[in-house]
Design a protein around this motif. Structure first.
Motif, PDB file in Angstrom:
ATOM      1  N   TYR A 164       0.724  -1.150   0.075  1.00 47.81           N
ATOM      2  CA  TYR A 164       0.241   0.225  -0.245  1.00 47.81           C
ATOM      3  C   TYR A 164       1.032   1.347   0.419  1.00 47.81           C
ATOM      4  O   TYR A 164       1.867   1.448   0.620  1.00 47.81           O
ATOM      5  CB  TYR A 164      -1.021  -0.288   1.573  1.00 47.81           C
ATOM      6  CG  TYR A 164      -2.040  -1.404   1.499  1.00 47.81           C
ATOM      7  CD1 TYR A 164      -3.707  -1.183   0.981  1.00 47.81           C
ATOM      8  CD2 TYR A 164      -1.882  -2.107   2.211  1.00 47.81           C
ATOM      9  CE1 TYR A 164      -3.845  -1.836   0.695  1.00 47.81           C
ATOM     10  CE2 TYR A 164      -2.275  -3.533   2.192  1.00 47.81           C
ATOM     11  CZ  TYR A 164      -3.261  -3.816   1.499  1.00 47.81           C
ATOM     12  OH  TYR A 164      -4.237  -4.336   1.226  1.00 47.81           O
ATOM     13  N   GLN A 169       1.186   5.447   0.665  1.00 47.51           N
ATOM     14  CA  GLN A 169       0.401   6.779   0.820  1.00 47.51           C
ATOM     15  C   GLN A 169       1.077   8.220   0.106  1.00 47.51           C
ATOM     16  O   GLN A 169       2.076   8.074   0.409  1.00 47.51           O
ATOM     17  CB  GLN A 169      -0.021   6.845   1.818  1.00 47.51           C
ATOM     18  CG  GLN A 169      -0.630   5.978   2.826  1.00 47.51           C
ATOM     19  CD  GLN A 169      -0.991   6.087   3.893  1.00 47.51           C
ATOM     20  OE1 GLN A 169      -0.449   7.190   4.820  1.00 47.51           O
ATOM     21  NE2 GLN A 169      -2.865   6.046   3.831  1.00 47.51           N
ATOM     22  N   MET A 192      -2.891  12.402  -2.783  1.00 48.50           N
ATOM     23  CA  MET A 192      -3.637  11.162  -3.171  1.00 48.50           C
ATOM     24  C   MET A 192      -3.914  10.529  -2.851  1.00 48.50           C
ATOM     25  O   MET A 192      -3.818   9.535  -1.383  1.00 48.50           O
ATOM     26  CB  MET A 192      -1.922  10.579  -4.250  1.00 48.50           C
ATOM     27  CG  MET A 192      -0.943  11.593  -4.990  1.00 48.50           C
ATOM     28  SD  MET A 192      -2.007  11.993  -6.281  1.00 48.50           S
ATOM     29  CE  MET A 192      -1.713  10.461  -7.439  1.00 48.50           C
ATOM     30  N   PRO A 193      -5.219   9.784  -3.577  1.00 52.23           N
ATOM     31  CA  PRO A 193      -5.121   8.461  -2.957  1.00 52.23           C
ATOM     32  C   PRO A 193      -4.509   7.241  -2.419  1.00 52.23           C
ATOM     33  O   PRO A 193      -3.552   7.336  -3.443  1.00 52.23           O
ATOM     34  CB  PRO A 193      -6.904   8.511  -3.811  1.00 52.23           C
ATOM     35  CG  PRO A 193      -5.779   7.957  -5.057  1.00 52.23           C
ATOM     36  CD  PRO A 193      -5.132   9.673  -4.578  1.00 52.23           C
ATOM     37  N   GLU A 194      -5.097   6.855  -1.337  1.00 53.77           N
ATOM     38  CA  GLU A 194      -4.161   4.888  -0.713  1.00 53.77           C
ATOM     39  C   GLU A 194      -4.210   4.054  -2.945  1.00 53.77           C
ATOM     40  O   GLU A 194      -4.676   4.517  -3.386  1.00 53.77           O
ATOM     41  CB  GLU A 194      -4.451   4.547  -0.275  1.00 53.77           C
ATOM     42  CG  GLU A 194      -3.774   3.168   0.565  1.00 53.77           C
ATOM     43  CD  GLU A 194      -4.028   2.692   1.435  1.00 53.77           C
ATOM     44  OE1 GLU A 194      -3.926   2.972   2.934  1.00 53.77           O
ATOM     45  OE2 GLU A 194      -5.136   1.965   1.792  1.00 53.77           O
ATOM     46  N   LEU A 195      -2.542   3.987  -2.466  1.00 52.96           N
ATOM     47  CA  LEU A 195      -2.718   3.102  -3.856  1.00 52.96           C
ATOM     48  C   LEU A 195      -1.822   1.765  -4.001  1.00 52.96           C
ATOM     49  O   LEU A 195      -1.556   1.064  -2.793  1.00 52.96           O
ATOM     50  CB  LEU A 195      -1.338   3.128  -4.761  1.00 52.96           C
ATOM     51  CG  LEU A 195      -1.091   2.592  -6.094  1.00 52.96           C
ATOM     52  CD1 LEU A 195      -2.439   2.629  -6.990  1.00 52.96           C
ATOM     53  CD2 LEU A 195       0.289   3.079  -6.785  1.00 52.96           C
ATOM     54  N   ARG A 196      -3.141   0.351  -4.522  1.00 54.78           N
ATOM     55  CA  ARG A 196      -2.841  -0.661  -3.764  1.00 54.78           C
ATOM     56  C   ARG A 196      -2.561  -1.689  -4.616  1.00 54.78           C
ATOM     57  O   ARG A 196      -2.670  -1.822  -5.615  1.00 54.78           O
ATOM     58  CB  ARG A 196      -3.614  -1.778  -3.631  1.00 54.78           C
ATOM     59  CG  ARG A 196      -4.124  -3.021  -3.144  1.00 54.78           C
ATOM     60  CD  ARG A 196      -5.738  -3.946  -2.774  1.00 54.78           C
ATOM     61  NE  ARG A 196      -5.236  -4.812  -2.220  1.00 54.78           N
ATOM     62  CZ  ARG A 196      -5.232  -5.757  -3.343  1.00 54.78           C
ATOM     63  NH1 ARG A 196      -5.031  -5.751  -4.343  1.00 54.78           N
ATOM     64  NH2 ARG A 196      -5.579  -7.231  -3.216  1.00 54.78           N
ATOM     65  N   TRP A 251      -0.989   6.601 -11.453  1.00 54.78           N
ATOM     66  CA  TRP A 251      -0.548   7.770  -9.647  1.00 54.78           C
ATOM     67  C   TRP A 251       0.342   7.916  -9.842  1.00 54.78           C
ATOM     68  O   TRP A 251       0.873   9.095  -9.109  1.00 54.78           O
ATOM     69  CB  TRP A 251      -1.032   5.811  -9.326  1.00 54.78           C
ATOM     70  CG  TRP A 251      -1.094   6.341  -7.571  1.00 54.78           C
ATOM     71  CD1 TRP A 251      -2.466   6.273  -6.897  1.00 54.78           C
ATOM     72  CD2 TRP A 251       0.394   6.528  -6.332  1.00 54.78           C
ATOM     73  NE1 TRP A 251      -2.282   7.447  -4.990  1.00 54.78           N
ATOM     74  CE2 TRP A 251      -0.509   7.363  -5.564  1.00 54.78           C
ATOM     75  CE3 TRP A 251       1.486   6.771  -7.008  1.00 54.78           C
ATOM     76  CZ2 TRP A 251      -0.079   7.176  -4.089  1.00 54.78           C
ATOM     77  CZ3 TRP A 251       2.743   6.917  -5.787  1.00 54.78           C
ATOM     78  CH2 TRP A 251       1.648   6.987  -4.524  1.00 54.78           C
ATOM     79  N   TYR A 280       1.129  11.995  -9.248  1.00 56.47           N
ATOM     80  CA  TYR A 280       2.004  12.344  -8.295  1.00 56.47           C
ATOM     81  C   TYR A 280       2.946  13.073  -8.535  1.00 56.47           C
ATOM     82  O   TYR A 280       3.983  14.376  -7.730  1.00 56.47           O
ATOM     83  CB  TYR A 280       2.332  11.494  -6.828  1.00 56.47           C
ATOM     84  CG  TYR A 280       2.760  11.809  -5.547  1.00 56.47           C
ATOM     85  CD1 TYR A 280       2.652  12.575  -5.340  1.00 56.47           C
ATOM     86  CD2 TYR A 280       4.376  11.725  -5.872  1.00 56.47           C
ATOM     87  CE1 TYR A 280       3.212  13.565  -4.393  1.00 56.47           C
ATOM     88  CE2 TYR A 280       4.956  12.276  -4.499  1.00 56.47           C
ATOM     89  CZ  TYR A 280       4.346  12.723  -3.959  1.00 56.47           C
ATOM     90  OH  TYR A 280       5.495  13.120  -2.894  1.00 56.47           O
TER      91      TYR A 280
END
Length: 335
Positions: A125, A127, A131-135, A177, A181
């Motif tokens: 994960y 952060q 930004m939204p959390e990326l999995r 993503w 960023y």
């Protein structure tokens, strides 16, 4: 005597002379090879006597090259670097579309990308500010590799310090993503995964590790940064220098003289000093580079090694010689 031997050699037919010369050269080559292998064995044989240096106080793993660390209480040590299950040190890297790696030297706010693994450690994960959390399903990436990366369309070739490595692309969603960023765009950067259990690079032989700059392990002495802080107006922490291991106990810069290191039962061989660059000027808490290039500027005043150029040294790069696990509080020895 010498002249007689020369005369006798000249009396031998030319074809015979060639065979004698070849045999002589072959013998020299065999002796040289044997001597080299013997030296290698000697250089890589752990010593029998050790001296205690202190204890292990911090352990860090950096899953993505140039991004934030995972702080750990214990770690497994294998040839390609420290890790636990699929959480391994520097097995991901950000690249441009052409596969050339991108670091925080170019994009300082990479250090603010904070990784987290949940047990069992198969999902990563991420952060980052705004930004939204990326999995990222690392387990699926590993399964793709075991099915045969050469047959998989996501297999790519990336370049790390001029050396090519085979990696797996992490997909368009992940790429978007990172691009948003770091570039404020929907494309431009990709994330790649290094799935191999061995080093594909030869910068420092098998000790180069996965996607590391130099070797798969870096050790730092806490007292060295304390001494450095006595010279700085704005203090820094050991994390500024991105070590895997921080040791408490030795006098400042004592690690410069260590040829062998043992943490618990795990044994490492000193390879090279860790030469410092502009990366050290980036604050890991803010992602902002120091306007006066500190602490690099101060380090250059007293930590340069003439034979290695202008980059100052702080910390040491290690190669693994006996695998195993280490934990916070383990005794650290040197020889």
């Amino acid at each position: 005597m010498l002249q007689r031997l020369v005369d006798e050699f000249r009396a031998v037919p030319v074809t015979r002379q060639a065979l004698l010369v070849a045999a002589g050269l072959g013998g020299v080559a065999l002796v040289s090879a044997a001597a080299y292998l013997a030296k290698q064995r000697l250089d890589n044989t752990p010593p029998k006597r050790w001296r205690k240096a202190g204890e292990l106080t911090e352990i860090y793993v950096y899953p993505i090259k140039s991004c934030g660390p995972v702080v750990l209480q214990a770690i497994d040590c294998i040839a390609t670097g420290p890790g636990q299950d699929l959480m391994r040190d520097r097995t991901f890297l950000v690249t441009n579309e052409d596969g050339k790696f991108v670091t925080a030297r170019m994009k300082p706010k990479m250090v603010l990308i904070a990784p987290r693994y949940d047990a069992p450690t198969t999902t990563l994960y991420l952060q980052a500010p705004g930004m939204p959390e990326l999995r990222i399903d690392v387990g699926e990436l590993a399964r793709k590799a075991t099915r045969g990366a050469t047959a998989d369309p996501v297999t790519e070739r990336s370049v790390v310090w001029g050396e090519g490595v085979t990696v797996l692309d992490c997909g368009d969603t992940v790429a978007q993503w990172f691009s948003r960023y770091l570039l404020d765009k929907d494309s431009g950067y990709r994330l790649r995964y290094y799935p191999h259990a061995h080093s594909q690079r030869r910068r420092n032989g098998d000790d180069t590790g996965t996607l590391h700059d130099e070797t798969s392990y870096m050790l730092f002495n806490e007292a060295s940064v304390t001494e450095l802080n006595g010279r700085l107006e704005n203090k820094v922490t050991p994390l500024r220098f991105r070590p895997n291991f921080v040791v408490r106990g030795p006098e400042p810069y004592a690690e410069d003289r260590w040829k062998w290191v043992r943490i618990g039962d795990v044994v490492f061989r000193y390879r090279i000093p860790c030469l410092r660059c502009v990366f050290t000027t980036i604050d890991p808490d803010t992602g902002v580079a120091h306007p006066d290039k500190e602490p690099l500027r101060t380090l250059k005043q007293y930590r340069q090694i003439p034979a290695l150029g202008e980059s100052p040294a702080l910390g040491i790069h290690l190669g693994l010689r006996r695998a195993g696990s280490v934990k916070i509080g383990d005794s650290v020895y040197f020889a």
